[in-house]
Design an enzyme around this catalytic site. Structure first.
Site, PDB file in Angstrom:
ATOM      1  CG  ASN A  80     -25.677 -13.173   1.059  1.00 53.96           C
ATOM      2  OD1 ASN A  80     -25.028 -14.152   0.688  1.00 53.96           O
ATOM      3  ND2 ASN A  80     -26.519 -13.224   2.065  1.00 53.96           N
ATOM      4  CG  HIS A 124     -22.098 -12.764 -20.529  1.00 47.42           C
ATOM      5  ND1 HIS A 124     -22.269 -12.559 -19.178  1.00 47.42           N
ATOM      6  CD2 HIS A 124     -22.845 -13.865 -20.836  1.00 47.42           C
ATOM      7  CE1 HIS A 124     -23.078 -13.494 -18.686  1.00 47.42           C
ATOM      8  NE2 HIS A 124     -23.432 -14.289 -19.670  1.00 47.42           N
ATOM      9  CG  HIS A 140     -27.476 -12.307 -26.776  1.00 47.31           C
ATOM     10  ND1 HIS A 140     -27.464 -13.607 -27.253  1.00 47.31           N
ATOM     11  CD2 HIS A 140     -26.664 -12.306 -25.689  1.00 47.31           C
ATOM     12  CE1 HIS A 140     -26.693 -14.340 -26.473  1.00 47.31           C
ATOM     13  NE2 HIS A 140     -26.194 -13.587 -25.516  1.00 47.31           N
ATOM     14  CG  ASP A 185     -22.619 -17.878 -20.171  1.00 45.11           C
ATOM     15  OD1 ASP A 185     -23.427 -17.513 -19.295  1.00 45.11           O
ATOM     16  OD2 ASP A 185     -22.946 -18.019 -21.375  1.00 45.11           O
ATOM     17  NE  ARG A 197      -3.440 -34.989 -12.455  1.00 43.95           N
ATOM     18  CZ  ARG A 197      -3.195 -35.300 -11.187  1.00 43.95           C
ATOM     19  NH1 ARG A 197      -3.206 -34.365 -10.259  1.00 43.95           N
ATOM     20  NH2 ARG A 197      -2.908 -36.552 -10.867  1.00 43.95           N
ATOM     21  CD  GLN A 240     -33.900 -27.337 -27.559  1.00 45.21           C
ATOM     22  OE1 GLN A 240     -34.558 -27.386 -28.602  1.00 45.21           O
ATOM     23  NE2 GLN A 240     -32.621 -27.660 -27.528  1.00 45.21           N
TER      24      GLN A 240
END
Length: 447
Positions: free
Chosen positions: A27, A116, A141, A210, A251, A274
């Protein structure tokens, strides 16, 4: 399966049986109920993935936005969920004469989304930008994520292979994590499945899941409203062949959503990522890490090969060859630095590191003086002054309409660059040179 992050425990028989269950429901505050494949759950239940619970998604932003307490853990699960939604939609809509998307392809993309960010260090991007880079360590990373994935795979190889993921598929997953540029040949080119590189880490046109997750999740945590709706992009996405390569095409009627995608990114960079105060705090934490390193700071970690506790510096820990110390690093390292600095005969630099961190915790941060010139910034780089620091904030316009492909209602099988119907002058990169005084007294600060 729990344990030290530096020690991968081989799953027991009961754990392996559990890992072969069909799916588990999670959840999530953003997406509601998420159904995750059993292999993904097996990865989530490793110490390497559990470590992400203790790494803030937005680093220093938590000191500015009290709601920004979410971690890399939930972000990675969200990215995996969205990656699955996108590739499953493409699988259903793509004719086999264009490309055949297999169930193994689907699982590869889900695992890539989940893994990732395994390689992030303390305070996420801060560790690389403010600590590793100034000390000459250029490891990314994403590279560390791939190395950690290898570690997980080797510990649970039979679980992966039961689902059709062998070494060749792990190599593909690592490419999906790093992302491939259009000109670079990759593992998937032989099967003309280059479109898969555009799902998790899209280096071609910057539209990927992401960003869909962190746009939505970060705005939710920060309390910022946004108009971006990833579902319109997801539902219109198709796979087509363009210039001999398979690409993801949208589209033409979702142009507004594509523009909102890039506008949301820019707004988040200016309002949060930033933000001048959060940048200042990350500057201070990075400075404290460098002082701790020069002051001889070492932390303890469990080495499974030596079956004992070992010590490592922060810099040596960020290595692709020796993962156990890196897997011990989380945001909690700040407390360990402060604790060690109270020990007898501490190095002066380690004491300075504690003092800088205490200033952060007591909100006695470096004072923002104002913006300065690029010439002064270059001079400061050549001859740093101990009384102040100059930081550069870079805001880039990532929207390149030549690389974004769309199709129309009248010609649904003919992809073309968005630039053909959207005349847009690409924005210039904006740089701001911010000056901060390290002195605590306001009357000592001079712009």
């Amino acid at each position: 399966m729990q344990g030290s992050a530096g020690s991968t425990q081989v799953p027991s028989g009961s754990e392996r049986k559990q890992a072969r269950k069909e799916s588990t429901i999670f959840n999530d505050p953003i997406y509601g109920l998420m159904e995750l494949d059993s292999l993904l759950v097996a990865i989530i239940n490793t110490p390497e993935f559990d470590r992400l619970r203790y790494i803030k998604q937005l680093g220093g932003n938590y000191y500015v936005y009290p709601g920004a307490s979410h971690n890399r853990f939930e972000h990675c699960i969200g990215v995996s969920f969205l990656a699955g939604k996108l590739i499953e939609a493409l699988q259903q809509k793509t004719p086999h004469d264009v490309v055949q998307i297999t169930d193994v392809d689907v699982l590869c993309v889900k695992v890539a989304g989940l893994c990732h960010d395994l390689g992030h260090g303390p305070y996420s991007h801060m560790f690389g930008k403010r600590f590793l880079e100034p000390l000459g360590n250029e490891v990314e990373h994403e590279e560390l994520s791939c190395a950690i994935l290898d570690k997980i795979y080797n510990a649970m190889k039979d679980i992966f292979e039961d689902r059709g993921l062998k070494e060749a598929q792990i190599a593909i997953i690592k490419e999906l994590i790093i992302g491939k540029k259009t000109a670079d040949p990759g593992q998937l080119d032989a099967e003309n499945k280059r479109f898969m590189y555009e799902i998790v880490a899209n280096k071609v046109c910057e539209i990927d899941v992401d960003k869909w997750d962190y746009f939505t999740r970060d705005c939710h945590a920060l309390g910022l409203k946004h108009g971006f709706d990833y579902q319109r992009l997801l539902h219109s996405a198709r796979v087509m062949v363009y210039e001999g390569k398979t690409r993801i095409v949208y589209r033409d009627k979702v142009i507004g959503d594509i523009e909102e995608h890039f506008y949301t990114r820019t707004r988040l960079h200016k309002a949060a990522y930033q933000h001048r105060v959060s940048c200042c705090i990350e500057i201070m934490i990075g400075e404290a890490f460098r002082l701790a390193h020069s002051g001889g700071y070492k932390f303890k970690y469990w080495d499974p090969t030596k079956q004992g506790l070992q010590s490592s510096t922060l810099l040596d820990a960020a290595s692709l060859e020796n993962l156990p110390p890196y897997l011990e690093l989380t945001d909690n390292i700040v407390r360990d630095i402060m604790r060690q600095s109270h020990e007898t005969a501490s190095h002066p630099d380690l004491i300075k590191a504690r003092e800088v961190l205490e200033r952060v915790l007591r909100r006695k941060i470096y004072r923002y003086v104002g913006e300065t010139s690029e010439d002064e910034y270059k001079a400061w780089i050549e001859n740093p002054c101990e009384d102040f620091v100059i930081d550069v904030a870079i805001f880039e316009d990532k929207m390149n309409t030549k690389n974004i492909l769309v199709y129309s209602k009248t010609n649904p099988d003919t992809p073309f660059p968005l630039s053909k119907i959207l005349t847009r002058v690409k924005g210039q990169t904006e740089k701001r040179f911010r000056k901060y005084s390290k002195k605590e007294k306001e009357d000592a600060v001079q712009a």
